[in-house]
Motif scaffolding. Sequence first.
Motif, PDB file in Angstrom:
ATOM      1  N   THR A 174       0.821  -1.211   0.000  1.00  0.00           N
ATOM      2  CA  THR A 174       0.000   0.000   0.000  1.00  0.00           C
ATOM      3  C   THR A 174       0.855   1.261   0.000  1.00  0.00           C
ATOM      4  OG1 THR A 174      -1.687  -1.222   1.202  1.00  0.00           O
ATOM      5  CG2 THR A 174      -1.908   1.149   1.156  1.00  0.00           C
ATOM      6  N   MET A 175       1.994   1.201   0.656  1.00  0.00           N
ATOM      7  CA  MET A 175       2.871   2.378   0.708  1.00  0.00           C
ATOM      8  C   MET A 175       3.384   2.771  -0.669  1.00  0.00           C
ATOM      9  SD  MET A 175       2.690   3.586   3.612  1.00  0.00           S
ATOM     10  CE  MET A 175       3.843   4.890   3.311  1.00  0.00           C
ATOM     11  N   LEU A 176       3.575   1.793  -1.569  1.00  0.00           N
ATOM     12  CA  LEU A 176       4.013   2.127  -2.923  1.00  0.00           C
ATOM     13  C   LEU A 176       2.963   2.977  -3.639  1.00  0.00           C
ATOM     14  CD1 LEU A 176       5.602  -1.236  -4.097  1.00  0.00           C
ATOM     15  CD2 LEU A 176       6.786   0.900  -3.613  1.00  0.00           C
ATOM     16  N   SER A 177       1.706   2.595  -3.506  1.00  0.00           N
ATOM     17  CA  SER A 177       0.634   3.340  -4.163  1.00  0.00           C
ATOM     18  C   SER A 177       0.404   4.693  -3.516  1.00  0.00           C
ATOM     19  CB  SER A 177      -0.658   2.526  -4.139  1.00  0.00           C
ATOM     20  OG  SER A 177      -0.488   1.310  -4.810  1.00  0.00           O
ATOM     21  N   VAL A 178       0.353   4.717  -2.192  1.00  0.00           N
ATOM     22  CA  VAL A 178       0.091   5.973  -1.482  1.00  0.00           C
ATOM     23  C   VAL A 178       1.251   6.951  -1.666  1.00  0.00           C
ATOM     24  CG1 VAL A 178      -0.245   6.981   0.801  1.00  0.00           C
ATOM     25  CG2 VAL A 178      -1.468   4.900   0.178  1.00  0.00           C
ATOM     26  N   ALA A 179       2.483   6.458  -1.541  1.00  0.00           N
ATOM     27  CA  ALA A 179       3.645   7.331  -1.706  1.00  0.00           C
ATOM     28  C   ALA A 179       3.728   7.884  -3.127  1.00  0.00           C
ATOM     29  CB  ALA A 179       4.929   6.580  -1.362  1.00  0.00           C
ATOM     30  N   SER A 180       3.337   7.096  -4.114  1.00  0.00           N
ATOM     31  CA  SER A 180       3.374   7.593  -5.485  1.00  0.00           C
ATOM     32  C   SER A 180       2.342   8.699  -5.700  1.00  0.00           C
ATOM     33  CB  SER A 180       3.158   6.450  -6.473  1.00  0.00           C
ATOM     34  OG  SER A 180       1.866   5.916  -6.343  1.00  0.00           O
ATOM     35  N   ILE A 181       1.153   8.524  -5.153  1.00  0.00           N
ATOM     36  CA  ILE A 181       0.112   9.542  -5.310  1.00  0.00           C
ATOM     37  C   ILE A 181       0.517  10.830  -4.597  1.00  0.00           C
ATOM     38  CG2 ILE A 181      -2.274  10.105  -4.710  1.00  0.00           C
ATOM     39  CD1 ILE A 181      -2.856   7.064  -5.111  1.00  0.00           C
ATOM     40  N   VAL A 182       1.022  10.696  -3.382  1.00  0.00           N
ATOM     41  CA  VAL A 182       1.451  11.873  -2.620  1.00  0.00           C
ATOM     42  C   VAL A 182       2.602  12.575  -3.339  1.00  0.00           C
ATOM     43  CG1 VAL A 182       2.537  12.621  -0.465  1.00  0.00           C
ATOM     44  CG2 VAL A 182       0.623  11.029  -0.412  1.00  0.00           C
ATOM     45  N   SER A 183       3.540  11.803  -3.856  1.00  0.00           N
ATOM     46  CA  SER A 183       4.691  12.381  -4.543  1.00  0.00           C
ATOM     47  C   SER A 183       4.263  13.155  -5.797  1.00  0.00           C
ATOM     48  CB  SER A 183       5.678  11.278  -4.915  1.00  0.00           C
ATOM     49  OG  SER A 183       6.796  11.804  -5.548  1.00  0.00           O
ATOM     50  N   VAL A 184       3.359  12.592  -6.563  1.00  0.00           N
ATOM     51  CA  VAL A 184       2.872  13.290  -7.768  1.00  0.00           C
ATOM     52  C   VAL A 184       2.111  14.558  -7.382  1.00  0.00           C
ATOM     53  CG1 VAL A 184       1.268  13.107  -9.716  1.00  0.00           C
ATOM     54  CG2 VAL A 184       2.863  11.255  -9.255  1.00  0.00           C
ATOM     55  N   LEU A 185       1.274  14.485  -6.357  1.00  0.00           N
ATOM     56  CA  LEU A 185       0.536  15.678  -5.927  1.00  0.00           C
ATOM     57  C   LEU A 185       1.475  16.783  -5.435  1.00  0.00           C
ATOM     58  CD1 LEU A 185      -2.534  14.108  -4.089  1.00  0.00           C
ATOM     59  CD2 LEU A 185      -2.499  15.260  -6.311  1.00  0.00           C
ATOM     60  N   VAL A 186       2.483  16.402  -4.652  1.00  0.00           N
ATOM     61  CA  VAL A 186       3.464  17.391  -4.179  1.00  0.00           C
ATOM     62  C   VAL A 186       4.206  17.995  -5.372  1.00  0.00           C
ATOM     63  CG1 VAL A 186       5.629  17.652  -2.897  1.00  0.00           C
ATOM     64  CG2 VAL A 186       3.711  16.437  -1.869  1.00  0.00           C
ATOM     65  N   GLY A 187       4.569  17.159  -6.335  1.00  0.00           N
ATOM     66  CA  GLY A 187       5.252  17.645  -7.527  1.00  0.00           C
ATOM     67  C   GLY A 187       4.413  18.627  -8.319  1.00  0.00           C
TER      68      GLY A 187
ATOM     69  N   LEU B 109       7.700   6.314 -10.786  1.00  0.00           N
ATOM     70  CA  LEU B 109       8.543   5.126 -10.565  1.00  0.00           C
ATOM     71  C   LEU B 109       7.978   4.236  -9.456  1.00  0.00           C
ATOM     72  CD1 LEU B 109      12.133   6.598 -10.945  1.00  0.00           C
ATOM     73  CD2 LEU B 109      10.916   5.102 -12.524  1.00  0.00           C
ATOM     74  N   TYR B 110       7.508   4.827  -8.365  1.00  0.00           N
ATOM     75  CA  TYR B 110       6.897   4.043  -7.285  1.00  0.00           C
ATOM     76  C   TYR B 110       5.658   3.298  -7.787  1.00  0.00           C
ATOM     77  CZ  TYR B 110       9.536   5.804  -3.237  1.00  0.00           C
ATOM     78  OH  TYR B 110      10.489   6.075  -2.312  1.00  0.00           O
ATOM     79  N   TYR B 111       4.819   3.983  -8.527  1.00  0.00           N
ATOM     80  CA  TYR B 111       3.602   3.372  -9.045  1.00  0.00           C
ATOM     81  C   TYR B 111       3.935   2.223  -9.988  1.00  0.00           C
ATOM     82  CZ  TYR B 111      -1.400   3.404 -10.028  1.00  0.00           C
ATOM     83  OH  TYR B 111      -2.720   3.076 -10.111  1.00  0.00           O
ATOM     84  N   SER B 112       4.930   2.446 -10.856  1.00  0.00           N
ATOM     85  CA  SER B 112       5.361   1.407 -11.789  1.00  0.00           C
ATOM     86  C   SER B 112       5.940   0.201 -11.054  1.00  0.00           C
ATOM     87  CB  SER B 112       6.406   1.956 -12.758  1.00  0.00           C
ATOM     88  OG  SER B 112       5.872   3.005 -13.507  1.00  0.00           O
ATOM     89  N   PHE B 113       6.710   0.445  -9.995  1.00  0.00           N
ATOM     90  CA  PHE B 113       7.258  -0.654  -9.209  1.00  0.00           C
ATOM     91  C   PHE B 113       6.143  -1.438  -8.522  1.00  0.00           C
ATOM     92  CE2 PHE B 113       9.209  -2.431  -5.319  1.00  0.00           C
ATOM     93  CZ  PHE B 113      10.082  -3.320  -5.942  1.00  0.00           C
ATOM     94  N   GLY B 114       5.103  -0.765  -8.085  1.00  0.00           N
ATOM     95  CA  GLY B 114       3.950  -1.449  -7.486  1.00  0.00           C
ATOM     96  C   GLY B 114       3.262  -2.360  -8.485  1.00  0.00           C
ATOM     97  N   ILE B 115       3.075  -1.870  -9.704  1.00  0.00           N
ATOM     98  CA  ILE B 115       2.461  -2.697 -10.755  1.00  0.00           C
ATOM     99  C   ILE B 115       3.356  -3.885 -11.067  1.00  0.00           C
ATOM    100  CG2 ILE B 115       1.801  -2.733 -13.193  1.00  0.00           C
ATOM    101  CD1 ILE B 115       0.887   0.189 -12.836  1.00  0.00           C
ATOM    102  N   PHE B 116       4.660  -3.642 -11.175  1.00  0.00           N
ATOM    103  CA  PHE B 116       5.605  -4.718 -11.443  1.00  0.00           C
ATOM    104  C   PHE B 116       5.563  -5.777 -10.341  1.00  0.00           C
ATOM    105  CE2 PHE B 116       9.828  -6.389 -10.359  1.00  0.00           C
ATOM    106  CZ  PHE B 116      10.068  -7.176 -11.489  1.00  0.00           C
ATOM    107  N   SER B 117       5.555  -5.366  -9.088  1.00  0.00           N
ATOM    108  CA  SER B 117       5.537  -6.302  -7.960  1.00  0.00           C
ATOM    109  C   SER B 117       4.263  -7.139  -7.948  1.00  0.00           C
ATOM    110  CB  SER B 117       5.660  -5.548  -6.637  1.00  0.00           C
ATOM    111  OG  SER B 117       6.860  -4.853  -6.582  1.00  0.00           O
TER     112      SER B 117
END
Length: 155
Positions: A91-104, A130-138
């Motif tokens: 879950t942290m991969l998805s949440v961190a990716s969303i937060v990172s994109v919003l901050v960006g 990259l986080y979101y892509s790694f989550g999909i890959f995992s």
Amino acid sequence: MIDKILNIKELNYASSLNGDNLKQKIEDLFERPAISFFGNFTSQTEFAAYDKLSVISWYVPNFKRKSAYLKGEILKSGKGTLIKLNIRPNTMLSVASIVSVLVGIIILIAAGSSTRFLIVGSFFILVGILYYSFGIFSRNRLRTNFEKTLDLHKV
């Protein structure tokens, strides 16, 4: 909608084995050290598995550290045995990716014409992607390994 954002997939598979034989095959699978995931049965018909790859290396109580998780249930139907799977990345991969994109995006909007802030904002967006892509890959890695090992076919 939340399932798509968090990369959660629910899949159904058919098996030619009966429920007891399928359960035994899955138990034998979990005992093999050469596969890329661990697992165990949580009840008579339900099981859980997770990828050996860790996202977070340090121990934090009540915090999931593996890269992907799978929950399954063996169901009996008229045509044979079904396996219902729920597969998700950490879950942290998805949440961190969303937060990172919003901050960006916020940094990019606030940057105006400042080159430094444009670079920082772009970096945050790139890290989120990259986080979101790694989550999909995992998630896909765990699903594929589970399918191949048990020789499952989608319904």
